[in-house]
Motif scaffolding. Sequence first.
Motif, short mmCIF file in Angstrom:
data_model
loop_
_atom_site.label_atom_id
_atom_site.label_comp_id
_atom_site.label_asym_id
_atom_site.label_seq_id
_atom_site.Cartn_x
_atom_site.Cartn_y
_atom_site.Cartn_z
N ASP B 80 -46.62 33.15 68.98
CA ASP B 80 -45.87 34.35 68.62
C ASP B 80 -46.66 35.63 68.94
O ASP B 80 -46.08 36.67 69.15
CB ASP B 80 -45.43 34.32 67.16
CG ASP B 80 -46.55 33.88 66.25
OD1 ASP B 80 -47.52 34.61 66.16
OD2 ASP B 80 -46.44 32.81 65.63
N ALA B 81 -48.02 35.51 68.98
CA ALA B 81 -48.88 36.65 69.34
C ALA B 81 -48.56 37.91 68.55
O ALA B 81 -48.58 39.02 69.10
CB ALA B 81 -48.82 36.92 70.85
N LEU B 82 -48.29 37.75 67.26
CA LEU B 82 -48.08 38.93 66.41
C LEU B 82 -49.45 39.46 66.01
O LEU B 82 -50.40 38.69 65.85
CB LEU B 82 -47.30 38.54 65.15
CG LEU B 82 -45.88 38.01 65.38
CD1 LEU B 82 -45.31 37.48 64.08
CD2 LEU B 82 -44.98 39.11 65.94
N LEU B 83 -49.55 40.78 65.85
CA LEU B 83 -50.83 41.35 65.43
C LEU B 83 -51.04 40.98 63.96
O LEU B 83 -50.23 41.34 63.11
CB LEU B 83 -50.81 42.88 65.60
CG LEU B 83 -50.67 43.36 67.04
CD1 LEU B 83 -50.66 44.88 67.11
CD2 LEU B 83 -51.78 42.82 67.92
N PRO B 84 -52.11 40.24 63.66
CA PRO B 84 -52.27 39.70 62.30
C PRO B 84 -52.48 40.76 61.23
O PRO B 84 -52.22 40.50 60.06
CB PRO B 84 -53.50 38.79 62.42
CG PRO B 84 -54.23 39.26 63.63
CD PRO B 84 -53.20 39.83 64.54
N TRP B 85 -52.98 41.95 61.63
CA TRP B 85 -53.25 43.00 60.64
C TRP B 85 -52.04 43.89 60.41
O TRP B 85 -52.12 44.85 59.67
CB TRP B 85 -54.44 43.85 61.08
CG TRP B 85 -54.47 44.11 62.54
CD1 TRP B 85 -53.77 45.02 63.24
CD2 TRP B 85 -55.25 43.38 63.49
NE1 TRP B 85 -54.05 44.91 64.57
CE2 TRP B 85 -54.96 43.92 64.75
CE3 TRP B 85 -56.15 42.31 63.40
CZ2 TRP B 85 -55.55 43.44 65.92
CZ3 TRP B 85 -56.74 41.83 64.55
CH2 TRP B 85 -56.44 42.40 65.79
N LYS B 86 -50.94 43.61 61.07
CA LYS B 86 -49.72 44.39 60.84
C LYS B 86 -48.70 43.52 60.13
O LYS B 86 -48.61 42.32 60.43
CB LYS B 86 -49.14 44.89 62.18
CG LYS B 86 -49.94 46.04 62.79
CD LYS B 86 -49.21 46.60 63.99
CE LYS B 86 -50.04 47.66 64.69
NZ LYS B 86 -50.10 48.92 63.95
N PHE B 126 -47.58 39.79 55.90
CA PHE B 126 -48.42 39.68 57.09
C PHE B 126 -48.10 38.33 57.77
O PHE B 126 -47.71 37.37 57.09
CB PHE B 126 -49.90 39.74 56.72
CG PHE B 126 -50.32 41.11 56.27
CD1 PHE B 126 -50.54 42.13 57.19
CD2 PHE B 126 -50.50 41.40 54.92
CE1 PHE B 126 -50.91 43.40 56.78
CE2 PHE B 126 -50.88 42.66 54.50
CZ PHE B 126 -51.08 43.67 55.44
N ARG B 128 -49.78 35.87 58.67
CA ARG B 128 -50.44 34.69 58.10
C ARG B 128 -49.66 34.14 56.89
O ARG B 128 -49.79 32.97 56.54
CB ARG B 128 -51.86 35.08 57.67
CG ARG B 128 -52.72 33.91 57.31
CD ARG B 128 -54.17 34.32 57.17
NE ARG B 128 -54.95 33.16 56.81
CZ ARG B 128 -55.34 32.91 55.58
NH1 ARG B 128 -55.06 33.75 54.62
NH2 ARG B 128 -56.04 31.83 55.31
N HIS B 129 -48.88 35.02 56.26
CA HIS B 129 -48.14 34.60 55.08
C HIS B 129 -46.69 34.23 55.40
O HIS B 129 -45.86 34.18 54.51
CB HIS B 129 -48.20 35.69 54.01
CG HIS B 129 -49.61 36.08 53.65
ND1 HIS B 129 -50.04 37.38 53.60
CD2 HIS B 129 -50.70 35.32 53.40
CE1 HIS B 129 -51.32 37.40 53.30
NE2 HIS B 129 -51.75 36.17 53.17
#
Lengths: 250, 256
Positions: B80-86, B126, B128-129
């Motif tokens: 998915d390459a989502l920015l993990p900090w956003k 986020f 990760r969640h």
Amino acid sequence: MLDPRYAWLRRLIALALVLALWEAAGRAGWLNPLFAPSPSKVWVALVDLFADGRIWPHLEATFSAALGGLALGIVVGVLLGVAAALIPLVAELLEPVMSVLNAIPRVILAPLFVIWLGIGIASKVALSFILVAVLIFFTVYTGIRQVDRKLVERVVTLGGNRLALVQHVYLPSVTAWVLGNLKVAVGFAFTGACVGEFVAATHGLGYLLSFAQSTYNAALMFALILLILVVVMLIFVIAGRLERHLLRWN
Amino acid sequence: MPGANTLLHVRDLTISYGGEPVLERASLSVGEGSFVSLVGPSGSGKSSLLRAVIGLQQPLSGAAETTLSHAEIGLLFQDDALLPWKTARDNVVLGLTLNGMERGKALVEADTWLERLGLAGFGDRFPRHLSGGQRKRVALAQVLARRPKLILMDEPFASLDAIVRSRVIRDVVALVEQSGISVLLVTHDLEEALTLSDDVYLLSQGPRARITQHYHVPIPRPRDPVLSRTDPAFAPLYERLWADLSRAVDHRAEAA
């Protein structure tokens, strides 16, 4: 089976036992107070430091030097690390210098800083700075080069330019790496300040340590070591909380 | 340049990573509103072709010609390459603000798309969640919110488990059909290619993989990706595709 919830209690009891044994050995005359003063004598020395208020200028001097060096070291380390990671020429010039600085025990620069900057706070800030800056430089430099290529490509395919990459990928990554090394950096900053004061100073915890050593005042030395330990542990707790808050996405 | 109704024309594309080309003289077209799949075994240069189309890979020769601007092409990766900090919302917002949209408007748009993809109330989380399926939907919202005319998909459903996968695929098909978006999907899953696509191109085994066959899939739209398997056209096409793919792989193995 040990209950992990009560690990802190077991550690506290163990520490209390060690201190009690140490105190008893001191009172029984088994320990030479010149080398190993009993905990009660260390405590009295510590209380004295605060009671007459003479500790405050020393604490202020050490804190100013350590935190000044820490802040400068982080800012310069991040800037140089980002520049080296993104501009090959900068990397070519900086990497050998930083590698040498990383390889040597950087505290050996303390006498040089005293010659250059005098015995005031500047030479202590400089030593803290050089200890922290090299650590942060390598953290950022290697970190950016290992940044997840998929994230870079994602932002590029969304139309992001170099500035967008720095803003949305590199800087957040750098923040994570710097925060991950913040505790080590805090330790380095206080090491630099104390060693600098130890070499030549008129104030500071390092200066007091040097004074205690020259007067064979072991109780004062233990009290100062304890004080530095508590101060650094407190900063570790603050740094840990900051890390948990800013890296809550992780 | 591509014809009137052709959004993308890949012409004689050859891609090499220094030595022998992985992909050789590949040509295909994606028309307006059509769903095209490129299938082939691992190492046949499927992903490289997509990377060349979006400009992440420089071809050795040939070209990917399009009438679209960069902003009109969306890309959905396998990861998915989502920015993990956003947060989920900010990931979608990023796709819009990088396209020039004002942040306030982008926030509203992001929430609309998250809701449309079944993620109402998940905007503040986020990556990760979120579960794998939810992350995939956020990535999809990020792409669709930009209102692309063409989406390039690189095995986007491969990492999902069977149930989540079929649900995400069903949503993707519905959204693509409703909005008339064209898709170029890269996959090694023949069933997925046939149930989703109007046209399927078959790549031979790499290196020097070539497009060896082109199949038109006459299953009517709107489609249900699960029920499409029961369409009378599906089984014969699947058998043909499977036989051609096996032959391509066996032929390469014998040549080696």
